[in-house]
Design an enzyme around this catalytic site. Structure first.
Site, mmCIF file in Angstrom:
data_model
loop_
_atom_site.group_PDB
_atom_site.id
_atom_site.type_symbol
_atom_site.label_atom_id
_atom_site.label_comp_id
_atom_site.label_asym_id
_atom_site.label_seq_id
_atom_site.Cartn_x
_atom_site.Cartn_y
_atom_site.Cartn_z
ATOM 1 N N ASP A 62 0.873 -1.167 0.000
ATOM 2 C CA ASP A 62 0.000 0.000 0.000
ATOM 3 C C ASP A 62 0.912 1.220 0.000
ATOM 4 O O ASP A 62 1.566 1.518 0.998
ATOM 5 C CB ASP A 62 -0.904 -0.005 1.240
ATOM 6 C CG ASP A 62 -1.850 1.186 1.301
ATOM 7 O OD1 ASP A 62 -1.644 2.162 0.548
ATOM 8 O OD2 ASP A 62 -2.784 1.160 2.118
ATOM 9 N N VAL A 63 0.962 1.943 -1.115
ATOM 10 C CA VAL A 63 1.940 3.024 -1.239
ATOM 11 C C VAL A 63 1.632 4.211 -0.331
ATOM 12 O O VAL A 63 2.478 5.095 -0.156
ATOM 13 C CB VAL A 63 2.067 3.514 -2.699
ATOM 14 C CG1 VAL A 63 2.583 2.398 -3.596
ATOM 15 C CG2 VAL A 63 0.754 4.092 -3.211
ATOM 16 N N ASN A 89 2.688 4.959 -10.422
ATOM 17 C CA ASN A 89 1.443 4.815 -11.173
ATOM 18 C C ASN A 89 0.237 4.467 -10.324
ATOM 19 O O ASN A 89 -0.884 4.440 -10.840
ATOM 20 C CB ASN A 89 1.665 3.727 -12.236
ATOM 21 C CG ASN A 89 0.704 3.824 -13.388
ATOM 22 O OD1 ASN A 89 -0.223 4.626 -13.390
ATOM 23 N ND2 ASN A 89 0.904 2.998 -14.374
ATOM 24 N N TYR A 157 -9.227 13.915 -7.372
ATOM 25 C CA TYR A 157 -8.365 13.334 -8.407
ATOM 26 C C TYR A 157 -7.630 14.435 -9.163
ATOM 27 O O TYR A 157 -6.412 14.384 -9.348
ATOM 28 C CB TYR A 157 -9.215 12.502 -9.367
ATOM 29 C CG TYR A 157 -8.420 11.748 -10.403
ATOM 30 C CD1 TYR A 157 -7.793 10.544 -10.087
ATOM 31 C CD2 TYR A 157 -8.291 12.221 -11.708
ATOM 32 C CE1 TYR A 157 -7.064 9.839 -11.036
ATOM 33 C CE2 TYR A 157 -7.564 11.535 -12.655
ATOM 34 C CZ TYR A 157 -6.956 10.342 -12.320
ATOM 35 O OH TYR A 157 -6.230 9.649 -13.269
ATOM 36 N N LYS A 161 -3.549 15.234 -9.323
ATOM 37 C CA LYS A 161 -2.829 15.145 -10.594
ATOM 38 C C LYS A 161 -2.143 16.465 -10.939
ATOM 39 O O LYS A 161 -1.050 16.470 -11.527
ATOM 40 C CB LYS A 161 -3.776 14.697 -11.707
ATOM 41 C CG LYS A 161 -4.244 13.244 -11.550
ATOM 42 C CD LYS A 161 -3.067 12.278 -11.481
ATOM 43 C CE LYS A 161 -3.490 10.831 -11.392
ATOM 44 N NZ LYS A 161 -2.322 9.904 -11.373
#
Length: 252
Positions: A62-63, A89, A157, A161
């Site tokens: 889990d990053v 990613n 989101y 980004k």
């Protein structure tokens, strides 16, 4: 297929663009570390790989959890001795609902995976790349067309980004003296599970719904291999790769 013994690490490697990139790098001769939260999906990526000079290593991660990220990169170094390419990613989105209806938990989950996870992975990659011989390496961040323009009801989101673009520029600047290159690829409507809703009709800025053109995910995978294989004195700083006729230019 290229003949080399380079090591790549791909986060979120159990599905979509991440799986396609992992398989393409492996087919090109890279040994690839497959990181992601679901071990069954990572194992499916391994099952789809063809014979290659490279090896595949599955590391459930889990990053958004610093200890797990540290263990991922420590395991990579222990197994392969170095790291040449990180493809940052891992990414998720929040429910497509009005901003005022989003919970704090919705917001923080997206920020933790998309932004904090990319930062944590970049930190660990930089530590390895600065210390190894030959020195240096390449970090490729997965942005999105949402790094430039939003879709309706996509604040978490889109915000993360946009932040990835700042992270990419900072890594490029700070990594320069250590032979660490950093790129960002901004992808629009590759055929994956994530873009299925585009095929059935996606909400547009004017309130209508429209079926959006999509492109073969293989084009993205090929682009990642191209970027990864550049010598460290050359870099694709930003690449936008999208379905030609999707609504991006003029979006909003």
């Amino acid at each position: 297929m290229a003949s080399h013994s380079k090591i790549a690490l791909v986060t979120g490697a159990g599905s979509g663009i991440r799986r396609a990139a992992s398989l393409a790098l492996h087919a090109d001769g890279y040994s690839v570390v497959l990181a992601g939260r679901r071990v069954d999906q990572l194992n499916e990526t391994v099952a789809r790989a063809n014979v290659s000079e490279g090896k595949l290593l599955v590391v459930p991660t889990d990053v958004g959890q610093p200890a797990q990220v540290r263990a991922l990169f420590a395991g990579t170094k222990k197994t392969f001795g170095r790291l040449d390419v990180l493809f940052n990613n891992a990414g998720i989105s929040a429910p497509g609902i009005p901003m005022e209806d989003l919970s704090y938990e919705h917001w923080t989950e997206v920020v933790n995976v998309n932004l904090t996870g990319s930062f944590l992975c970049a930190q660990e990659a930089i530590r390895i790349m600065k210390a190894q011989e030959p020195r240096g390496g390449r970090i490729i961040n997965n942005g999105s067309l949402s790094a430039y323009v939003p879709r309706p009801n996509s604040a978490p989101y889109t915000a993360t980004k946009h932040a990835i673009t700042g992270l990419t520029k900072s890594i490029s600047l700070d990594g320069r003296e250590h032979d660490i290159a950093c790129s960002q690829i901004d992808i629009g409507n590759a055929v994956t599970e994530m873009s299925e809703r585009m095929a059935s009709g996606a909400r547009q800025a004017n309130g209508t719904s429209m079926v959006e053109p999509r492109m073969d995910v293989r084009h993205v995978a090929d682009a990642i291999v191209f970027m990864a294989n550049l010598p460290l004195d050359a870099n694709v700083q930003f690449m936008t790769l999208m379905a030609t006729k999707m609504p991006y230019v003029g979006r909003g």
